[in-house]
Design an enzyme around this catalytic site. Structure first.
Site, PDB file in Angstrom:
ATOM      1  N   GLY A   1      22.365  48.215  24.950  1.00 51.73           N
ATOM      2  CA  GLY A   1      22.451  47.475  23.697  1.00 51.73           C
ATOM      3  C   GLY A   1      21.114  47.013  23.165  1.00 51.73           C
ATOM      4  O   GLY A   1      21.019  46.583  22.011  1.00 51.73           O
ATOM      5  N   ARG A   2      20.069  47.113  23.993  1.00 46.32           N
ATOM      6  CA  ARG A   2      18.733  46.720  23.519  1.00 46.32           C
ATOM      7  C   ARG A   2      17.658  47.566  24.195  1.00 46.32           C
ATOM      8  O   ARG A   2      16.562  47.080  24.475  1.00 46.32           O
ATOM      9  CB  ARG A   2      18.483  45.239  23.796  1.00 46.32           C
ATOM     10  CG  ARG A   2      18.642  44.815  25.252  1.00 46.32           C
ATOM     11  CD  ARG A   2      18.225  43.382  25.453  1.00 46.32           C
ATOM     12  NE  ARG A   2      18.344  42.970  26.841  1.00 46.32           N
ATOM     13  CZ  ARG A   2      17.654  41.980  27.365  1.00 46.32           C
ATOM     14  NH1 ARG A   2      16.774  41.325  26.634  1.00 46.32           N
ATOM     15  NH2 ARG A   2      17.841  41.631  28.622  1.00 46.32           N
TER      16      ARG A   2
ATOM     17  N   ASP B   1      26.879  47.573  36.351  1.00 44.16           N
ATOM     18  CA  ASP B   1      25.959  48.202  35.391  1.00 44.16           C
ATOM     19  C   ASP B   1      24.503  47.950  35.778  1.00 44.16           C
ATOM     20  O   ASP B   1      23.598  48.550  35.182  1.00 44.16           O
ATOM     21  CB  ASP B   1      26.236  47.708  33.978  1.00 44.16           C
ATOM     22  CG  ASP B   1      26.224  46.191  33.870  1.00 44.16           C
ATOM     23  OD1 ASP B   1      27.096  45.567  34.483  1.00 44.16           O
ATOM     24  OD2 ASP B   1      25.346  45.637  33.178  1.00 44.16           O
ATOM     25  N   ASN B   2      24.253  47.081  36.756  1.00 40.50           N
ATOM     26  CA  ASN B   2      22.896  46.839  37.246  1.00 40.50           C
ATOM     27  C   ASN B   2      22.694  47.397  38.652  1.00 40.50           C
ATOM     28  O   ASN B   2      21.803  46.957  39.381  1.00 40.50           O
ATOM     29  CB  ASN B   2      22.588  45.336  37.240  1.00 40.50           C
ATOM     30  CG  ASN B   2      22.503  44.770  35.845  1.00 40.50           C
ATOM     31  OD1 ASN B   2      22.095  45.465  34.925  1.00 40.50           O
ATOM     32  ND2 ASN B   2      22.904  43.533  35.675  1.00 40.50           N
TER      33      ASN B   2
ATOM     34  N   GLY C   1      26.766  49.758  27.739  1.00 40.24           N
ATOM     35  CA  GLY C   1      25.722  50.657  27.251  1.00 40.24           C
ATOM     36  C   GLY C   1      24.428  49.935  26.943  1.00 40.24           C
ATOM     37  O   GLY C   1      24.312  48.713  27.033  1.00 40.24           O
TER      38      GLY C   1
ATOM     39  N   LYS D   1      12.635  48.482  26.480  1.00 42.53           N
ATOM     40  CA  LYS D   1      13.661  47.436  26.567  1.00 42.53           C
ATOM     41  C   LYS D   1      13.291  46.322  25.596  1.00 42.53           C
ATOM     42  O   LYS D   1      12.179  45.805  25.637  1.00 42.53           O
ATOM     43  CB  LYS D   1      13.716  46.900  28.003  1.00 42.53           C
ATOM     44  CG  LYS D   1      14.755  45.829  28.254  1.00 42.53           C
ATOM     45  CD  LYS D   1      14.729  45.435  29.718  1.00 42.53           C
ATOM     46  CE  LYS D   1      15.690  44.308  30.015  1.00 42.53           C
ATOM     47  NZ  LYS D   1      15.621  43.897  31.448  1.00 42.53           N
TER      48      LYS D   1
ATOM     49  N   ASP E   1      16.842  45.360  36.589  1.00 44.78           N
ATOM     50  CA  ASP E   1      17.222  44.165  35.847  1.00 44.78           C
ATOM     51  C   ASP E   1      16.745  42.894  36.553  1.00 44.78           C
ATOM     52  O   ASP E   1      17.380  42.388  37.468  1.00 44.78           O
ATOM     53  CB  ASP E   1      18.730  44.087  35.607  1.00 44.78           C
ATOM     54  CG  ASP E   1      19.056  43.088  34.492  1.00 44.78           C
ATOM     55  OD1 ASP E   1      18.332  42.074  34.370  1.00 44.78           O
ATOM     56  OD2 ASP E   1      20.019  43.299  33.749  1.00 44.78           O
TER      57      ASP E   1
ATOM     58  N   ASP F   1      21.093  41.522  18.619  1.00 41.56           N
ATOM     59  CA  ASP F   1      19.888  41.889  17.870  1.00 41.56           C
ATOM     60  C   ASP F   1      19.053  42.962  18.563  1.00 41.56           C
ATOM     61  O   ASP F   1      18.103  43.499  17.983  1.00 41.56           O
ATOM     62  CB  ASP F   1      19.026  40.652  17.598  1.00 41.56           C
ATOM     63  CG  ASP F   1      18.533  39.958  18.865  1.00 41.56           C
ATOM     64  OD1 ASP F   1      18.669  40.518  19.972  1.00 41.56           O
ATOM     65  OD2 ASP F   1      18.009  38.833  18.745  1.00 41.56           O
ATOM     66  N   GLY F   2      19.377  43.279  19.818  1.00 38.89           N
ATOM     67  CA  GLY F   2      18.657  44.341  20.513  1.00 38.89           C
ATOM     68  C   GLY F   2      17.248  43.984  20.925  1.00 38.89           C
ATOM     69  O   GLY F   2      16.464  44.863  21.280  1.00 38.89           O
TER      70      GLY F   2
END
Length: 469
Positions: free
Chosen positions: A82-83, A243-244, A80, A103, A253, A115-116
């Protein structure tokens, strides 16, 4: 900037509402004016930094999207955003919907303790690379802005932080389907597939299982075209996880990506690709593998019996190699300006690639020289002189035009991008970037200061790119 919500009605917890985290001192570092005009974005100049850092709260909540992913072959069921925070979607001047995503905008429910945040270097790389790929004619996500956060991101070593505003026709990934399939959510899978068809493949009018077989076939076709485009210009993604992989066929990405200098199918720059899984020459196989993972996820939409579903989908997956070989052959014919496709052309191309590798010739500059040799004498590298005699018998008066459209004169060289990143890290700006972007925006033609950006580095030995998370 009028945004509409996206993905919230696909499935429960597929798009989780969440707000970006504010940053200490946002500063606008890069602004894509032409893209802003395309989207009719009229945010006042003095509000751009706060708006595209996440400090200005939107009228509708942002969302973090869920997805799974095979990362270097190992399956992670819950990755998912995450950042990243998806602000919503916006229409461009042709009424095409585009997702707008921040992003590096802080932790989300998918952060898994991270930390995102995003460091400045990867943010600058994504902006430059995505704009260059767009100009090169490769389907890609784009960058609207890069905003410095005024905060430190604790990596090794600690770096300045930044937020990238990324736009894409959608953020539907192969991993998005894996996420819902892993949960056994057939209704969610159907909703997502129908949305992907609506957004990207409206020509599909089939019903029932044929609808989703056609969708799989369309994704495979677009992935073939994308990988051939990458290889035409010497692009190495570096992290081709599921996921990319967008089902739209856009590049996404730009973390550990790089451009190939000296030709070698085994070229790898990504620091995390220890086995060369995503090396330049492995990209077609990996795209095929990723498409097979999409097919697995679609099984419940194809047939109640898994074996029957696999039987129906297998011809589509098996067609990848044939489609790729056809597109790959056509690509080489264009790069070399060949008249038709002769049965001996495969041998001609193979011989050239062997010479390129043995003599460590620069991929981009060699094809540029071959192209220009049709108009000027003495441009062909000495190592290719004998081979060129055979090649010249296969070109005609139209070959220069064909080759010029296929072979860029300039690419986003890794060492130049590193210099720009260093400038931003040390001074907060880069005088080099403006000239570089102007040249990259017209990569197939002779332009002012072109020669300044054509020289490859003395050596790629030891050069590594990093994910940035």
């Amino acid at each position: 900037m009028k945004l509409v919500p996206r993905y919230t009605d696909i499935a429960e917890n597929f798009a989780i509402e969440d707000f970006p985290a504010s940053v200490a001192s946002p500063q606008l570092l890069l602004w894509n004016e032409s893209l802003a005009k395309q989207f009719n974005i009229n945010v006042a100049a003095d509000l751009r930094a706060s708006t595209f850092s996440g400090n200005e709260k939107q009228a509708i909540p942002a969302v973090a999207l869920g997805y799974s992913g095979h990362q270097f072959g190992h399956f992670s069921p819950r990755l998912g955003d995450g950042r990243a925070h998806l602000l919503g979607a916006i229409n461009d001047d042709k009424n095409q919907l585009w997702d707008i995503q921040l992003k590096g905008s802080g932790a989300t429910p998918y952060s898994r303790g991270g930390d995102g945040r995003c460091a400045l270097g990867p943010a600058i790389r994504e902006y430059v690379m995505s704009e260059a790929m767009h100009a090169l004619g490769v389907k890609t996500t784009r960058c609207l802005a890069v905003v410095g956060s005024g905060e430190t991101v604790y990596r090794n070593p600690p770096q300045a932080g930044a937020i990238v505003t990324r736009v894409a026709t959608s953020h539907i990934r192969v991993g998005s389907f894996q996420y819902l399939a892993t949960q056994g959510d057939v209704e969610g899978l159907k909703n997502l597939a129908d949305l992907a068809i609506e957004r990207h493949y409206p020509e599909i009018t089939d019903t029932g299982s044929q609808r989703y077989l056609a969708f799989l076939g369309a994704v495979i076709k677009n992935q073939v075209k994308l990988i051939v485009s990458w290889m035409r210009v010497g692009f190495i993604h570096g992290v081709m996880n599921t996921d990319n992989t967008l089902v739209s066929g856009e590049t996404i990405d730009y973390g550990p990506c790089a451009m190939m200098n000296s030709f070698d199918f085994d070229t790898v720059f990504s620091s995390i690709d220890k086995q060369g899984r995503y090396a330049f020459g492995n990209q077609p196989n990996m795209a095929n593998w990723n498409c097979a993972r999409l097919a697995e996820s679609l099984i419940p939409l194809i047939h109640d019996d898994d074996e029957q579903a696999v039987s129906l989908m297998t011809p589509h997956i098996n067609s990848f190699a044939e489609q790729f070989n056809t597109e790959f052959t056509v690509m080489w014919a264009k790069k070399l300006g060949l008249v038709g496709i002769d049965e001996n052309d495969t041998k001609l191309v193979a011989e050239l690639l062997t010479l390129l590798k043995v003599h460590e010739l620069d991929y981009t500059n060699t094809f540029d020289a071959l192209t220009e040799s049709l108009k000027q004498e003495a441009l062909i590298p000495e190592a290719l002189a004998q081979w060129a005699c055979k090649w010249q018998s296969r070109v005609d008066g139209n070959s220069y035009t064909v080759m010029r459209k296929a072979n860029p004169r300039v690419i986003p060289r890794n060492h130049i991008i590193e210099s720009i990143i260093t400038d931003y890290s040390e001074m907060g700006s880069s005088a080099l970037l403006s000239d570089f972007l102007k040249v990259l925006s017209n990569p197939y033609n002779e332009v002012n200061k072109l020669v300044d950006f054509q020289t490859p580095p003395k050596s790629d030995q030891g050069y590594r790119t990093f994910c940035g998370t």
